[in-house]
Design a protein around this motif. Structure first.
Motif, PDB file in Angstrom:
ATOM      1  N   LYS A 111       0.815  -1.219   0.000  1.00  0.00           N
ATOM      2  CA  LYS A 111       0.000   0.000   0.000  1.00  0.00           C
ATOM      3  C   LYS A 111       0.850   1.272   0.000  1.00  0.00           C
ATOM      4  O   LYS A 111       0.419   2.299  -0.503  1.00  0.00           O
ATOM      5  N   SER A 112       2.074   1.194   0.508  1.00  0.00           N
ATOM      6  CA  SER A 112       2.926   2.389   0.528  1.00  0.00           C
ATOM      7  C   SER A 112       3.355   2.812  -0.882  1.00  0.00           C
ATOM      8  O   SER A 112       3.789   3.941  -1.084  1.00  0.00           O
ATOM      9  N   LEU A 113       3.219   1.916  -1.860  1.00  0.00           N
ATOM     10  CA  LEU A 113       3.555   2.234  -3.249  1.00  0.00           C
ATOM     11  C   LEU A 113       2.372   2.810  -4.022  1.00  0.00           C
ATOM     12  O   LEU A 113       2.519   3.255  -5.156  1.00  0.00           O
ATOM     13  N   VAL A 114       1.182   2.795  -3.403  1.00  0.00           N
ATOM     14  CA  VAL A 114      -0.050   3.208  -4.076  1.00  0.00           C
ATOM     15  C   VAL A 114      -0.393   4.648  -3.697  1.00  0.00           C
ATOM     16  O   VAL A 114      -0.328   5.035  -2.542  1.00  0.00           O
ATOM     17  N   SER A 115      -0.753   5.412  -4.702  1.00  0.00           N
ATOM     18  CA  SER A 115      -1.173   6.787  -4.493  1.00  0.00           C
ATOM     19  C   SER A 115      -2.173   7.163  -5.587  1.00  0.00           C
ATOM     20  O   SER A 115      -2.666   6.289  -6.303  1.00  0.00           O
ATOM     21  N   THR A 116      -2.441   8.436  -5.721  1.00  0.00           N
ATOM     22  CA  THR A 116      -3.322   8.931  -6.780  1.00  0.00           C
ATOM     23  C   THR A 116      -2.714  10.203  -7.367  1.00  0.00           C
ATOM     24  O   THR A 116      -1.861  10.847  -6.754  1.00  0.00           O
ATOM     25  N   VAL A 117      -3.192  10.548  -8.552  1.00  0.00           N
ATOM     26  CA  VAL A 117      -2.807  11.791  -9.196  1.00  0.00           C
ATOM     27  C   VAL A 117      -4.077  12.419  -9.769  1.00  0.00           C
ATOM     28  O   VAL A 117      -4.952  11.711 -10.271  1.00  0.00           O
ATOM     29  N   LYS A 118      -4.194  13.721  -9.666  1.00  0.00           N
ATOM     30  CA  LYS A 118      -5.337  14.436 -10.216  1.00  0.00           C
ATOM     31  C   LYS A 118      -5.125  14.618 -11.710  1.00  0.00           C
ATOM     32  O   LYS A 118      -4.104  15.139 -12.154  1.00  0.00           O
ATOM     33  N   ARG A 119      -6.107  14.164 -12.499  1.00  0.00           N
ATOM     34  CA  ARG A 119      -6.056  14.310 -13.950  1.00  0.00           C
ATOM     35  C   ARG A 119      -6.571  15.691 -14.348  1.00  0.00           C
ATOM     36  O   ARG A 119      -7.406  16.256 -13.654  1.00  0.00           O
ATOM     37  N   THR A 120      -6.108  16.215 -15.478  1.00  0.00           N
ATOM     38  CA  THR A 120      -6.591  17.522 -15.923  1.00  0.00           C
ATOM     39  C   THR A 120      -8.045  17.472 -16.359  1.00  0.00           C
ATOM     40  O   THR A 120      -8.685  18.508 -16.464  1.00  0.00           O
TER      41      THR A 120
END
Length: 179
Positions: A111-120
């Protein structure tokens, strides 16, 4: 005359609803997009909580899948450090982003490798080791990896976020469709 106005109004409303529905199913044109803010929504709002799992997929070995067992991919045109998404518009129709509206649970993925990014385009895309994750629209069933190696830039992802470079077994009519 009043009846005609009501029918016309209903027809216009129906056409608007149909247009919105179709755009929510991947409508919109353009290329792979450059993240310039002009990207159209892919209609993929994602689940409230996404789940990343692992599965054994043929000769590819252990890959990351979504909650329904569909293989997830990464795109060489993206970057992990810093995280950058480059698949929008038509590209995102063929390669829908793996998105979430909230948290992420994992099974077999650190889980420490998982994140999110906001798309344009407004969505929140899942990342693994910084790499944005995608599905492949031509994968019709869980554990199918038809997107493996498409255009030499799309690869199934391991639980550590690395790309799998093993070629997928050849299947008739599965080539192309990459960006």
């Amino acid at each position: 005359m009043l009846a005609i106005r009501h029918i016309t109004g209903y027809a216009a409303t129906g056409a608007a609803v149909l247009a919105l529905t179709l755009s929510g199913c991947g409508g919109g044109g353009g290329g792979s997009g450059g993240g310039d803010g002009s990207a159209k929504s892919t209609g993929s709002t994602g689940p409230a909580t996404a789940t990343l799992n692992t599965a054994e997929v043929g000769k590819l070995g252990t890959v990351v899948t979504d909650s329904k067992g569909y293989v997830l991919y990464r795109f060489d045109a993206d970057s992990a450090n810093p995280t950058r998404v480059s698949c929008y518009d038509t590209c995102a129709q063929v390669w829908p982003p793996a998105t979430t509206q909230g948290g992420v649970t994992t099974n077999g993925v650190d889980k420490s490798l998982v994140s999110t990014v906001k798309r344009t385009d407004g969505g929140t895309q899942l990342t693994l080791a910084g790499w944005p994750l995608y599905r492949y629209a031509k994968d019709d069933k869980p554990k199918e990896a038809l997107g493996q190696g498409v255009d030499g830039t799309w690869f199934a992802v391991t639980p550590t976020g690395a790309k799998i470079t093993t070629p997928a077994p050849a299947s008739p009519g599965t080539g192309g469709g990459g960006y």
